[in-house]
Design a protein around this motif. Structure first.
Motif, PDB file in Angstrom:
ATOM      1  N   LEU A 198      34.549 -34.369  27.771  1.00 58.52           N
ATOM      2  CA  LEU A 198      34.593 -33.107  28.497  1.00 58.52           C
ATOM      3  C   LEU A 198      36.050 -32.674  28.592  1.00 58.52           C
ATOM      4  O   LEU A 198      36.951 -33.506  28.640  1.00 58.52           O
ATOM      5  N   ARG A 199      36.291 -31.365  28.660  1.00 58.01           N
ATOM      6  CA  ARG A 199      37.661 -30.868  28.627  1.00 58.01           C
ATOM      7  C   ARG A 199      37.824 -29.623  29.486  1.00 58.01           C
ATOM      8  O   ARG A 199      36.872 -28.860  29.704  1.00 58.01           O
ATOM      9  N   ALA A 200      39.041 -29.417  29.946  1.00 60.11           N
ATOM     10  CA  ALA A 200      39.440 -28.185  30.619  1.00 60.11           C
ATOM     11  C   ALA A 200      40.906 -27.957  30.290  1.00 60.11           C
ATOM     12  O   ALA A 200      41.746 -28.817  30.559  1.00 60.11           O
ATOM     13  N   ALA A 201      41.220 -26.798  29.678  1.00 64.56           N
ATOM     14  CA  ALA A 201      42.604 -26.513  29.278  1.00 64.56           C
ATOM     15  C   ALA A 201      42.879 -25.018  29.337  1.00 64.56           C
ATOM     16  O   ALA A 201      43.201 -24.391  28.324  1.00 64.56           O
ATOM     17  N   LEU A 217      39.826 -20.247  34.425  1.00 67.51           N
ATOM     18  CA  LEU A 217      39.375 -21.630  34.526  1.00 67.51           C
ATOM     19  C   LEU A 217      38.276 -21.832  33.488  1.00 67.51           C
ATOM     20  O   LEU A 217      37.572 -20.881  33.127  1.00 67.51           O
ATOM     21  N   GLY A 218      38.124 -23.061  33.022  1.00 70.05           N
ATOM     22  CA  GLY A 218      37.097 -23.313  32.023  1.00 70.05           C
ATOM     23  C   GLY A 218      36.697 -24.765  31.993  1.00 70.05           C
ATOM     24  O   GLY A 218      37.379 -25.637  32.531  1.00 70.05           O
ATOM     25  N   ASP A 251      38.968 -11.260  30.611  1.00 69.46           N
ATOM     26  CA  ASP A 251      38.080 -11.433  31.756  1.00 69.46           C
ATOM     27  C   ASP A 251      37.225 -12.674  31.544  1.00 69.46           C
ATOM     28  O   ASP A 251      36.957 -13.422  32.466  1.00 69.46           O
ATOM     29  N   TRP A 252      36.791 -12.858  30.287  1.00 63.16           N
ATOM     30  CA  TRP A 252      36.188 -14.132  29.873  1.00 63.16           C
ATOM     31  C   TRP A 252      36.436 -14.319  28.386  1.00 63.16           C
ATOM     32  O   TRP A 252      36.622 -13.360  27.656  1.00 63.16           O
ATOM     33  N   GLN A 253      36.467 -15.576  27.968  1.00 67.18           N
ATOM     34  CA  GLN A 253      36.728 -15.868  26.567  1.00 67.18           C
ATOM     35  C   GLN A 253      36.136 -17.232  26.209  1.00 67.18           C
ATOM     36  O   GLN A 253      35.809 -18.034  27.089  1.00 67.18           O
TER      37      GLN A 253
END
Length: 264
Positions: A198-201, A217-218, A251-253
């Motif tokens: 799992l990742r968040a960057a 945030l993601g 706004d989102w990606q």
């Protein structure tokens, strides 16, 4: 230079690279697979699909080709990385899009001995050149600045760190907005086993020229696979803005990547 171009100018200073029998070797590869300072040659293909650009209700896209290589200079160790984007941006107010090669970025990070082989720390200069093939997809400015990165892989299960960059324009087209942008990228990776993680960057950007900003945030997932002397790292990470001010930010990606790392 508008906020959209400032945001992607900030992205140009950033990268997550990819390290590396059987289960133990795969686990070691997975634990180091997103180390920005991995001491090996890497070739990365990464893409940001921006589903909604702030204050435009249009989508955009940025595809990056990145190459990194370790070098030794006078008994010091560095990571040199070059990046070139292909940008697709909306053109207000028509809503049509234009595509072209963006600005070229290169940076060199000096690797500082931390005394712990699991902890990497680097700092060094970066330079962005106005190589855009169209006015709308680049800054038309020469910019220079600094990058600082930390990666902690002391745990085989959880790795974390950050990448901090700043750059400011010093030459270029007078009619275009000056560049003075900073970015902070916290990142964390949790290994699930078998190379899956799992990742968040997310990348948080602040434009010192007009005080605009973007804070996404993601959370996503990736897979590390070692074949012969090559480590493959594929991932997807949806990201959503939790705070932003100004036009041209996502706004989102969706952040997608296919990274290759070549072992000696």
């Amino acid at each position: 230079m508008n906020q959209r171009q400032n945001y992607h100018c900030a992205l140009s200073g950033l990268v997550l690279l990819s390290f590396s029998t059987a289960a133990q070797e795969q686990g070691a590869s997975a634990a180091q697979a997103n180390n920005p300072l991995a001491n090996m040659t890497a070739l990365n293909f990464q893409n940001y699909y921006i589903g909604d650009v702030t204050e435009s209700d249009e989508d955009a896209n940025q595809f990056w080709i990145r190459y990194a290589k370790p070098v030794s200079v006078a008994e010091t160790n560095w990571i040199v990385r070059a990046s070139l984007p292909v940008n697709t941006y909306p053109i207000p107010p028509s809503g049509s899009h234009t595509t072209g090669i963006g600005d070229f970025n290169i940076f060199a990070a000096y690797l500082i001995d931390t005394g712990n082989p699991a902890v990497s720390f680097g700092v060094g200069p970066q330079l962005t050149a106005p190589t855009a093939t169209k006015d709308e997809v680049g800054s038309e400015k020469w910019s220079a600045g600094i990058a600082n990165v930390l990666f902690n892989a002391s745990s085989a299960v959880f790795q974390y760190g950050y990448l901090l960059t700043w750059q400011e324009s010093f030459a270029g087209e007078d009619a275009r907005q000056d560049v003075n942008v900073g970015a902070f990228q916290p990142f964390a990776f949790y290994q699930l086993g078998g190379g899956t993680y799992l990742r968040a960057a997310p990348i948080w950007v602040y434009n010192f020229e007009d005080d605009s900003y973007s804070v996404p945030l993601g959370i996503g997932a990736g897979q590390v696979i070692k074949k012969g002397n090559t480590v493959y790292n594929v991932f997807v990470e949806p990201q959503f803005s939790v705070a932003d001010d100004g036009a041209g930010y996502p706004d989102w990606q969706v952040f997608l990547g296919f990274n290759m790392q070549f072992l000696d």
